[in-house]
Enzyme design. Sequence first.
Site, PDB file in Angstrom:
ATOM      1  N   ASP A   1      29.607  13.692  62.045  1.00 50.66           N
ATOM      2  CA  ASP A   1      29.224  12.513  62.816  1.00 50.66           C
ATOM      3  C   ASP A   1      28.799  11.428  61.825  1.00 50.66           C
ATOM      4  OD1 ASP A   1      28.410  10.943  65.066  1.00 50.66           O
ATOM      5  OD2 ASP A   1      26.349  11.458  64.549  1.00 50.66           O
TER       6      ASP A   1
ATOM      7  N   ASP B   1      25.825  14.998  70.147  1.00 45.07           N
ATOM      8  CA  ASP B   1      26.964  15.752  69.622  1.00 45.07           C
ATOM      9  C   ASP B   1      26.960  17.197  70.110  1.00 45.07           C
ATOM     10  OD1 ASP B   1      27.986  13.624  68.007  1.00 45.07           O
ATOM     11  OD2 ASP B   1      26.360  13.977  66.609  1.00 45.07           O
TER      12      ASP B   1
END
Length: 843
Positions: free
Chosen positions: A433, A631
């Site tokens: 990420d 996430d």
Amino acid sequence: MKEKFIVTGMTCSACQNAVEKSVGSVKGVESVSVNLLTGDMLVEGQGDLRQEVVRAVQAAGYGVKDPAGQGTPAKEDPAEDLKTFFLSSLIFLIPLFYIAMGPMMGLPTFSFFQGMQNSLILALSQCLLTLPILILNRRYFISGFKALVHRRPTMDSLVAVGSGAAFLYGLFVIYQLAYGFSYQDMARIDRYHHDLYFESAGMILTLITMGKWLEARAKSKTTGAIDQLMDLTPDLATVRREGVEETIPLDQVRLGDLVLIKPGQSIPVDGVIVKGQTTVDQSSLTGESLPVDKGVQDQVLAATINLESYIEVQVDRVGEETTINKIIALVKDANASKAPIAKLADEISAIFVPAVMAISLLTFFVWIFLGYGLEFALGKMIAVLVISCPCALGLATPVAIMVGTGMGAKKGILFKNAEALEELHKVKGVFLDKTGTITQGQPQVVDWIDYGGLDGEKERIAFLEGQSEHPLAKALVDYLPEVQGEKEDFDFQNILGQGLVGDFASGRLLLGDKKLMDAFSIEVQDLKDLEGLSREGKTLLYVAKEGKFLGAVALADQIKEGSKEAIDQLRARGLKTVMLTGDHALTAQAIAKDLALDEIVAGIFPDQKEGQVRQGQKLGKVAMVGDGINDAPALARAEVGVAIGAGTDIAIDSADVVLMHSDLGDFVYAWDLSAATVKNIKENLFWAFFYNVIGIPIAAGVFYRAFSLSLSPMIAAFAMSMSSLFVVTNALRLNAFKAKTLPVDQESRPASLVQEGHDEKIEKIEKIEKIERKDSMNQIVLKVEGMACGHCKKRVEEALGALEGVKGEVSLEEKQVTISYPDEVSVKDLKDAIQEAGYEVVS
């Protein structure tokens, strides 16, 4: 029901399996997991099964302590007990060994022990010296024979049968000697007076206990990380209740209590500061090298240190809910869980002891059949029983897991389970990420562009941005120097999606994006040059006052220190790296231009990240590194989910590994640690298997007839103890583990970023960016004089349409034009086009 117990007396994986099987057979128990090293046992089932579980463990021959305090008490330091038993046994073993083996070694001995006529005195003396050793080490017989009765033989069973057989044979010899002297049967005396095995029984038990003591000492070092974590929190806390200050044990602190903390003291609780300002050393939890300023309403955590000033903290988490205790629980759970590689050892251990007992009996009868006599056959049988104790096999995996997870904890890397520690080094790709993982996650001012007058408005800009909670506003306030002097009064307006307007005594100040400038008909100088900064991933804020453009401020999320090196090291290890981000493609490209990433996937939502991970799994196992919250789907999908967290939220539900320091470099360390731990486990398992494959045939006398190669029971006992010690010592080598810095070839960066495909890649990104901008066009309504008919309407719309990406719709009734236009076109361009068509723009 989910209860924890402490089991005592386990010495090998067979003991562990025996406890698990015994407890697992209790009606209502759904699952049971036992940690051989710590003695922790976790039982899940239906209803209150504590008493039944305690009885099941005791029936298997072991001690147990449950949360209610039932059962036999658990020893806090088994190493000290084993040391006492060993030294006490040694007091009797030394004279026993001297009188039994001294004459063979040429040592002087007492006359009343010499000669066949004194053989009964010698035998009785050895028996009396052996008895205390048997009594001191009686736990082997108690647990070993209990396990045999329940048809679950353990290492203790092997020791009990081996040493017991030697002792019983010695008693048999005493009776034979007594019979010989009673009936003057000198042939019987001559046959048996050398057939004593008392010293073997005493030596086996003493050496086994010595090995267990050394093993326990070594194992205690593997739990050092947990001990260090537990030592971080003080035992006492000073609280104020109803105006009275008192110092109480930490476990008596309640939610809402007011805790008083002086400078230099360790903070005992998680809570919020309600009085005072200070700086706090949080390095023990978050790894931050610098102290952090804390004031009223700021959160503080247990096990951190108050450095400067007196503070009062209101407790909002106690006991197991505190961050430090969650970390400790996480480390303990990782140690208690089993890695997949441990299943092989468990499966073998389950059948190993019965197989060894069968081999020992076979050895005994084969040598009897070959005519080597009872003494020889018994010696070989005992040697097989003793040398094959499965301690090394059972310790091979858990000690390495314990040390590996402990090393990770010291580094701020928390493995949720042993499987994550084993699986991490097997991943072939890493999905990263962007925000908060590769980058800092917070915008910072990177460019201050003054077209005249911007510097003079710094204080008013700070006043204006101080009214907003937006991250960009906070970044701008942090960048500007602290305002000196008296604060100005002004009217504040927040125009959603555009920016801020402040009406000061000196004039109206505008601060926002280009839409705000267009709304107030502000002409932005050098627009194309400024918008070029957007291609570098920067966010622009334009500033104007009283209709005059003053300049612009560029902000950007900066790459974390260490991210570039970490990604380089991942590539050097052969891992494919993919960055996932919700930012548009140009911003993602700008952020990643200096990073050796293989792929960049931009403009995606959290649920789409999960799809990217699933797609990547077609090529092999992958890891996902993210913040553990937005996430979560991707973290759960990956074989190993890695959460970046700063200690207050470790995201244990969605991730398998937590990097407490929020440093991507720790992922490289974790990957290397995983590889080193699994390598250590394989070394231990190899030694355990190799030792038994070689040791058992030698002890059984397979090579005796051909090469005269054999082992006495005493040597077998010593070899068994040393094999266990070797395995534990080998695991302790992980304490010296350090991640390697591999050489990085900067010339072999991913083709998609710097080699032949670079220009093509940029072209594709630019096309994506143009599409995105068409989907998010600016709009403005301009009042136009002079339009009277359909012909006028057509002329104005055609004039605007000649500008790329611009579309205008004329309303003759309202004498206005509604215009959609991209960022590349300014309001001045629109006005000029209309005026060139012969019409006047009035606003």
